[in-house]
Write an enzyme that holds these catalytic residues in place. Structure first.
Site, mmCIF file in Angstrom:
data_model
loop_
_atom_site.group_PDB
_atom_site.id
_atom_site.type_symbol
_atom_site.label_atom_id
_atom_site.label_comp_id
_atom_site.label_asym_id
_atom_site.label_seq_id
_atom_site.Cartn_x
_atom_site.Cartn_y
_atom_site.Cartn_z
ATOM 1 N N TYR A 1 -9.625 13.163 -12.800
ATOM 2 C CA TYR A 1 -8.365 12.963 -12.068
ATOM 3 C C TYR A 1 -8.209 11.527 -11.584
ATOM 4 O O TYR A 1 -9.159 10.923 -11.099
ATOM 5 C CB TYR A 1 -8.313 13.867 -10.838
ATOM 6 C CG TYR A 1 -8.298 15.343 -11.141
ATOM 7 C CD1 TYR A 1 -7.250 15.905 -11.874
ATOM 8 C CD2 TYR A 1 -9.321 16.172 -10.682
ATOM 9 C CE1 TYR A 1 -7.234 17.274 -12.142
ATOM 10 C CE2 TYR A 1 -9.302 17.532 -10.942
ATOM 11 C CZ TYR A 1 -8.259 18.075 -11.674
ATOM 12 O OH TYR A 1 -8.248 19.416 -11.927
ATOM 13 N N LYS B 1 -30.200 25.967 13.626
ATOM 14 C CA LYS B 1 -28.751 26.165 13.683
ATOM 15 C C LYS B 1 -28.144 25.966 12.289
ATOM 16 O O LYS B 1 -28.788 25.409 11.394
ATOM 17 C CB LYS B 1 -28.146 25.188 14.677
ATOM 18 C CG LYS B 1 -28.336 23.729 14.302
ATOM 19 C CD LYS B 1 -28.111 22.828 15.498
ATOM 20 C CE LYS B 1 -28.192 21.368 15.101
ATOM 21 N NZ LYS B 1 -28.356 20.481 16.249
#
Ligand SMILES: *Cc1c(COP(=O)(O)O)cnc(C)c1O
Length: 387
Positions: free
Chosen positions: A276, A48
């Site tokens: 940041y 999956k």
């Protein structure tokens, strides 16, 4: 720069960030898992989510050549994709099927999971209206609290399936919720599963695929599997979860490597903030490298100020916040780093190694999620050699 030095460059050297997938290691892992199981146990390969980010076509092709018996995917869409290369192979859809997906499910000949009498009736009507038969596995909830009919109420679902002319019972399964942490609870789940099968009178149906063990179950109980199939995802991709797993001694190998490169080298004076939010400030002059990958590639922001990468065999800490396309690391420990050098996020460099499990711990994540978080911007490069 020495293009032959494996610590610096590799065949991925035209990329800024790339994953290397070793299909030969995947194949050896499958052989080793199969060898460790009692004879006659069938292998359902769970592929999956694009085979846990490894690429479903490449991975499933190799698993087919390596003697997998069946595949499992999350939904009808994934089943349709896999069937393009796996026509004729049993493909079990693990997730619930939405009403609009039912006719595609039947027409593609996928195998459905049934968790309730309601679903059994819906699927039967859809298959009937298309004049077809749908193969199903009944799923039993033995303590996962997700899909499956509660184990004490399973008989009614079996009866509905068996009474339908349009449904054909092909398997029965359950799913463990805590196989790594709690062997006791897992044993209880197994006992409930066995009892539900017995009370429906199905214990002698050798035509059915009966499966419970996922990777953790396969690691924990591999010599004492009372069922006739396993359902394995993570372990085939080379990740073990048990400290005492037999798969340490039969050496399951990593399949997935994740790399980026140095885009710029820089020395920062003491007091300089990095990235940041200025969450890191250099306390002394430091040598940094700006790597050409960030969260847009699959390095989670949770790795900010926590994670490490390997450059020329040395561990280099991530400094400040990971940004979308760039990540800053401290390269003080690296001798003569150069622009273009490889930085290993998951994999080996010299004697050093970062496993996907270690990577996941820095980010409070799990190996499955790490694989699923490597984004589509990252090319997957396959090596296929057989020994
Ligand atoms: C994903 C999944 C598996 C495979 O789990 P692993 O831990 O990766 O082996 C097995 N069964 C079900 C129902 C799943 O959803």
């Amino acid at each position: 720069m020495d293009a032959n030095d494996p610590l610096r460059m590799s065949y991925g050297n035209q990329h800024r960030c790339w994953a290397e997938i070793d299909l030969a290691a995947l194949e050896r892992n499958l052989f080793r898992i199969r060898d460790s199981l009692p004879p006659g146990i069938r292998y359902v390969a769970v592929v999956k989510a694009d085979a846990y980010g490894h690429g479903v076509y490449q991975t499933a092709s190799r698993l087919m050549q390596t003697n997998a018996d069946a595949f499992a995917v999350a939904n009808v869409e994934e089943g349709a994709r896999l069937q393009e290369i796996a026509r004729g192979w049993p493909i079990l859809v693990l997730g619930p099927v939405l009403p609009e997906e039912e006719s595609a499910l039947v027409q593609l000949g996928l195998v459905a999971t049934v968790s309730s009498t309601n679903e059994a009736i819906r699927f039967s009507e859809t298959a009937g209206s298309l004049g077809q038969t749908l193969d199903v596995h009944v799923k039993i909830d033995t303590g996962m609290g997700r899909l499956g009919v509660w184990h004490e109420e399973a008989k009614q679902v079996f009866d509905t399936v068996e009474r339908s002319d349009n449904l054909r019972l092909r398997g029965i399964y359950t799913h463990y919720s805590d196989a790594v942490e709690s062997p006791e609870f897992t044993h209880q789940q197994r006992a409930r599963f066995i009892r539900a099968i017995q009370s429906a009178g199905l214990e002698n149906r050798t035509d059915l695929l009966i499966h419970a063990d996922n990777s953790a179950g396969t690691e924990a109980f591999n010599h004492e599997n009372p069922f006739n199939a396993v359902r394995v995802g993570l372990l085939q991709f080379g990740v073990t979860q048990y400290p005492s797993s037999v798969f340490h001694s039969v050496s399951i190998e990593p399949v997935f490597r994740f790399n980026t490169r140095i885009g710029l080298l820089k020395t920062l004076p003491a007091g300089t903030p990095v990235s940041y939010g200025r969450t890191y400030v250099a306390t002394k002059p430091i040598r940094t490298a700006i790597l050409t990958a960030g969260y847009g590639d699959g390095i989670p922001t949770a790795a900010s100020n926590r994670g490490q990468v390997l450059i020329r065999g040395q561990r280099c800490p991530i400094l400040g916040r990971v940004t979308m396309d760039q990540t800053v690391v401290d390269v003080s420990a690296v001798e003569n780093p150069e622009v273009g050098d490889k930085a290993v996020l998951i994999g080996k460099s010299g004697a050093a190694e970062i496993s996907v499990s270690e990577f996941s711990q820095w980010t409070d994540s799990i190996p499955w999620e790490v694989f699923c978080s490597v984004t589509k911007r990252v090319p997957r490069i396959y090596s296929t050699a057989r020994e």
